[in-house]
Design an enzyme around this catalytic site. Structure first.
Site, mmCIF file in Angstrom:
data_model
loop_
_atom_site.group_PDB
_atom_site.id
_atom_site.type_symbol
_atom_site.label_atom_id
_atom_site.label_comp_id
_atom_site.label_asym_id
_atom_site.label_seq_id
_atom_site.Cartn_x
_atom_site.Cartn_y
_atom_site.Cartn_z
ATOM 1 N N GLU A 50 22.765 -24.227 20.818
ATOM 2 C CA GLU A 50 23.074 -23.367 21.966
ATOM 3 C C GLU A 50 22.032 -22.284 22.206
ATOM 4 O O GLU A 50 21.826 -21.848 23.339
ATOM 5 C CB GLU A 50 24.459 -22.741 21.816
ATOM 6 C CG GLU A 50 25.611 -23.724 21.976
ATOM 7 C CD GLU A 50 26.022 -24.404 20.678
ATOM 8 O OE1 GLU A 50 25.296 -24.280 19.671
ATOM 9 O OE2 GLU A 50 27.075 -25.065 20.666
ATOM 10 N N GLN A 113 38.092 -21.990 16.627
ATOM 11 C CA GLN A 113 36.908 -21.739 17.449
ATOM 12 C C GLN A 113 37.101 -20.607 18.443
ATOM 13 O O GLN A 113 36.632 -20.661 19.572
ATOM 14 C CB GLN A 113 36.453 -23.035 18.160
ATOM 15 C CG GLN A 113 35.915 -24.069 17.162
ATOM 16 C CD GLN A 113 35.106 -25.174 17.813
ATOM 17 O OE1 GLN A 113 35.355 -25.541 18.954
ATOM 18 N NE2 GLN A 113 34.147 -25.719 17.082
#
Lengths: 562, 162
Positions: A50, A113
């Protein structure tokens, strides 16, 4: 008709003319990915990490002037973007980062998450939004792009809980954005502009000190006009490079810690310093008390907080640089001044400084000097390429030895100094300009920080060329250790390296190793012709240093010259 | 020098964190802070008391203005303004000092807002100096607990923050 938040997301991006997203899917963003997949527009580039996605969006934005877009999942996907966001924040680059978030009902529950990415990124975004209602989604996306791309540009983060993108609402996209609490100043105050024109007319030794603001407001033409009309020499910060051609007789090159002798001497001795879209960073000013002490300071900037932050400013002008420089050029024109004769002595003095110390290095036949590689890249590409850098010696040599002549062709992490920036930024720039030559000037340390993006470059056939100035050291760290820590090279030697050629080949990229100076040019030419992702591993002089150098905290006219 | 700054902000999620984060991230200090919605429920008004020389306070007001959710900022220090704080003090009320406590409360135009067999709780409002003076006077009588609001402030005359 009501559609899902995910469909609203895609439609909003298309309304905003987004053609490309850099991203990585994951649990809570599956609805968004499904909508993107079905729409097939905007195009999506799947990265390998990312951080890479955000640097790519950043490189896309810097090279094209458009807003760069990244899309990642919640939790680790979101936290991996932080360095990329902080990089864009420090250099005022317009990007919008979409992060997935857990269901609104689960926020705060330490769900799987889950990360408070709004909280984590708060100090390094221009603004951020947590969308709590699908009815706010389209407007929030429009506001995010508006905020990122206006005023002092910067990164905006939009956090999207999973239920917001699965719930349904009518798609209503605002045609115009107006925020009562955000009204960036655009046009400069005419009285201040006239005052600045008066000061330029009255000065004997003026210097234009130009930063990245000139590039972000697309004001390079206006800057060149001003400099030439008033015969005012121009020095650029790392972020300002490309705004004025390095070859121009009025160009002083870069200033600051690794600036040219003439630039630092000119700034130290000038009587009027005109800062344009620059922010008196410590790497530029050196010791503040001795920076341009005899000069009146004028400062043109879109960001009022930059003015009088480090150095007290005598003539502040707040607004968009392009608008202000246009008005300033008109104002200067009305002054009855013989600009050429006014600047004659000052330019002669600068010429003396130029002759006293030029940028140079000891050329050798037996060993490859890193500066030579940069000069060769410059000679072969003739400025007709987009260059990115990593951070450290590679970055400074690139800044010193590339003859940049166009804005938005030199992409580098100036403020944050992010190692690992250059390669993904190059991929982003290449995605924006598929036909251009894009070269990442890298070090062997930095390139290993985002080397995984080789996979991205090859998968999307993006022919980025990575030139590694491989000295087996974290070169700039080693240089400081040599100069200021009595050559104690504490953990700055990279004793083990991959075989970069084989590494490239394992990714189906081209790999070359250069061990002799004369071999570099033909290999680079071959790589440019091949139009494939390429790594060129150049074994350079291991202990070459970047000069001139101003030791940290010293005044900028006290340079180590060799 | 001490400065009193009032900030009109969008009444949105996370605004307080943005403002307090700006102060902590840039090393400015907050001596007191108070915040509540205004007449218009979409905006809130904050009052922050901070310290710094002119250059620092100029940066603080500029940085506050730069935040997207900030609508308006006023530094009252160079202006004619009214300020108020409120304090509640729970005092040990022995038979020997009950009268003295009440006399103090009266002098400072305070009110007794709670009474028990062993305690009085007194509320005093006023400018920071008055509140401080009250606390100093009541301290020898035995303070059990004290809570004090941040400062709120307003311009005198017709001028408004918005």
């Amino acid at each position: 008709m009501e559609i899902t938040g995910a469909e609203i997301f895609v439609k909003s991006l298309l309304k905003l003319k987004v053609d490309l997203i850099f991203g990585y899917p994951g649990g809570v963003v599956l609805p968004l990915y499904d909508a993107l997949f079905q729409s097939m527009k905007p195009k999506h580039i799947l990265v390998r990490h990312e951080q890479g996605a955000v640097h790519m969006a950043d490189g896309y934005a810097r090279s094209s002037g458009k807003v760069g877009v990244a899309l990642v999942t919640s939790g680790p996907g979101a936290t991996n973007t932080v360095t990329g966001i902080a990089t864009a924040y420090m250099d005022s680059i317009p990007i919008v980062v979409f992060t997935g978030q857990v269901l609104t009902a689960l926020i705060g529950n330490d769900a799987f998450q889950e990360a408070d990415i709004i909280g984590i990124t708060r100090p390094c975004v221009k603004h951020s939004f947590l969308v709590r209602d699908v009815n706010d989604l389209a407007r929030t996306i429009a506001e995010a792009f508006y905020i990122a791309s206006t005023g002092k540009q910067g990164p905006v983060l939009v956090d999207l809980p999973k239920d917001v993108v699965t719930n349904k609402a009518k798609f209503e996209f605002p045609e115009k954005i107006s925020l009562r609490s955000y009204k960036p100043t655009t046009s400069g105050h005419i009285k201040q502009i006239d005052k600045l024109a008066d000061a330029i007319a009255a000065s004997k030794k003026p210097v234009l000190y130009v930063g990245g603001g000139v590039i972000s407001s697309n004001a390079s033409d206006e800057l060149r006009k001003l400099a030439r009309a008033t015969s005012t020499p121009v020095t650029q910060t790392l972020m300002g490079l490309g705004s004025m051609p390095s070859s121009d007789r009025l160009s002083l090159g870069m200033l600051g810690m690794h600036g040219t002798y003439r630039a630092n001497m000119a700034v130290t001795n000038c009587d009027l310093l005109i800062a344009l879209g620059a922010r008196f960073d410590d790497r530029v000013t050196g010791k503040l008390d001795e920076f341009a002490v005899n000069a009146k300071i004028a400062h043109v900037d879109v960001d009022p907080t930059s003015i009088s932050k480090n150095i007290k400013c005598d003539i502040p002008v707040v607004g968009d640089l392009k608008d202000i420089l246009k008005k300033l050029n008109a104002s200067v024109k009305t002054r009855k001044v013989n600009w050429k004769s006014k600047s004659k002595d000052w330019l002669a003095q600068i010429e003396e400084w130029k002759l006293a110390n030029k940028l140079e290095y000891k050329k050798k036949k037996s060993v490859i000097k890193p500066q030579f590689i940069v000069e060769e890249i410059d000679r072969i590409t003739k400025g007709d390429a987009i260059y990115t850098t990593e951070v450290g010696q590679n970055q400074m040599w690139a800044a010193q030895y590339l003859e940049l002549s166009k804005p938005r062709t030199f992409l580098t992490s100036g403020g944050l100094g992010t190692m690992g920036y250059g390669f993904p930024a190059a991929i982003g720039a290449q995605a924006a300009f598929p036909d251009k030559v894009v070269i990442d000037i890298a070090g062997d340390g930095s390139i290993q920080m985002n080397i995984q993006e080789l996979g991205t470059a090859v998968q999307y056939r993006l022919p980025v060329i990575v030139v590694i100035l491989n000295n087996g050291f974290l070169g700039m760290v080693r240089q400081w250790q040599q100069l200021f820590y009595e050559r104690r090279y504490a953990y700055s030697c990279i004793e083990f390296q991959p075989d970069f050629v084989k590494l490239a080949e394992s990714y189906s990229a081209l790999g070359f190793r250069v061990t002799k100076p004369e071999d570099f040019a033909p290999i680079l030419e071959k790589a440019i012709k091949a139009r494939r992702t390429t790594i060129i591993d150049c074994q350079v002089d291991r202990e070459e240093n970047v000069y001139p150098m101003v030791p940290a905290g010293a005044p900028i006219n006290k340079m180590l010259l060799a | 020098m001490r400065h009193t700054i009032s900030i009109l902000v969008e009444n949105k999620f996370g605004v307080l964190a943005r403002i307090s984060g700006l102060f902590s991230g840039r090393g400015y200090n907050i001596e007191s802070l108070s915040v509540a919605p205004t007449l218009d429920a979409t905006s809130s008004r904050m009052t922050i008391v901070t310290r710094g020389d002119d250059a620092i306070v100029e940066q603080i007001t500029k940085q506050l203005n730069k935040l997207i959710d900030v609508i308006k900022v006023i530094d009252f220090t160079s202006e004619d303004y009214i300020e108020r704080e409120i304090v509640m003090v729970k005092v040990n009320a022995e038979p020997t000092n009950r009268a003295e406590i009440l006399r103090m409360a009266e002098i400072f135009r305070g009110k007794v807002v709670d009474v028990s067999s062993k305690t009085y709780t007194i509320e005093v409002t006023g400018a920071a100096g008055k509140v401080k003076a009250f606390i100093e006077m009541i301290k020898p009588l035995g303070i059990i607990e004290l809570t004090r609001s941040g400062k709120i402030a307003m311009s005198r005359g017709r001028k408004t923050l918005g």
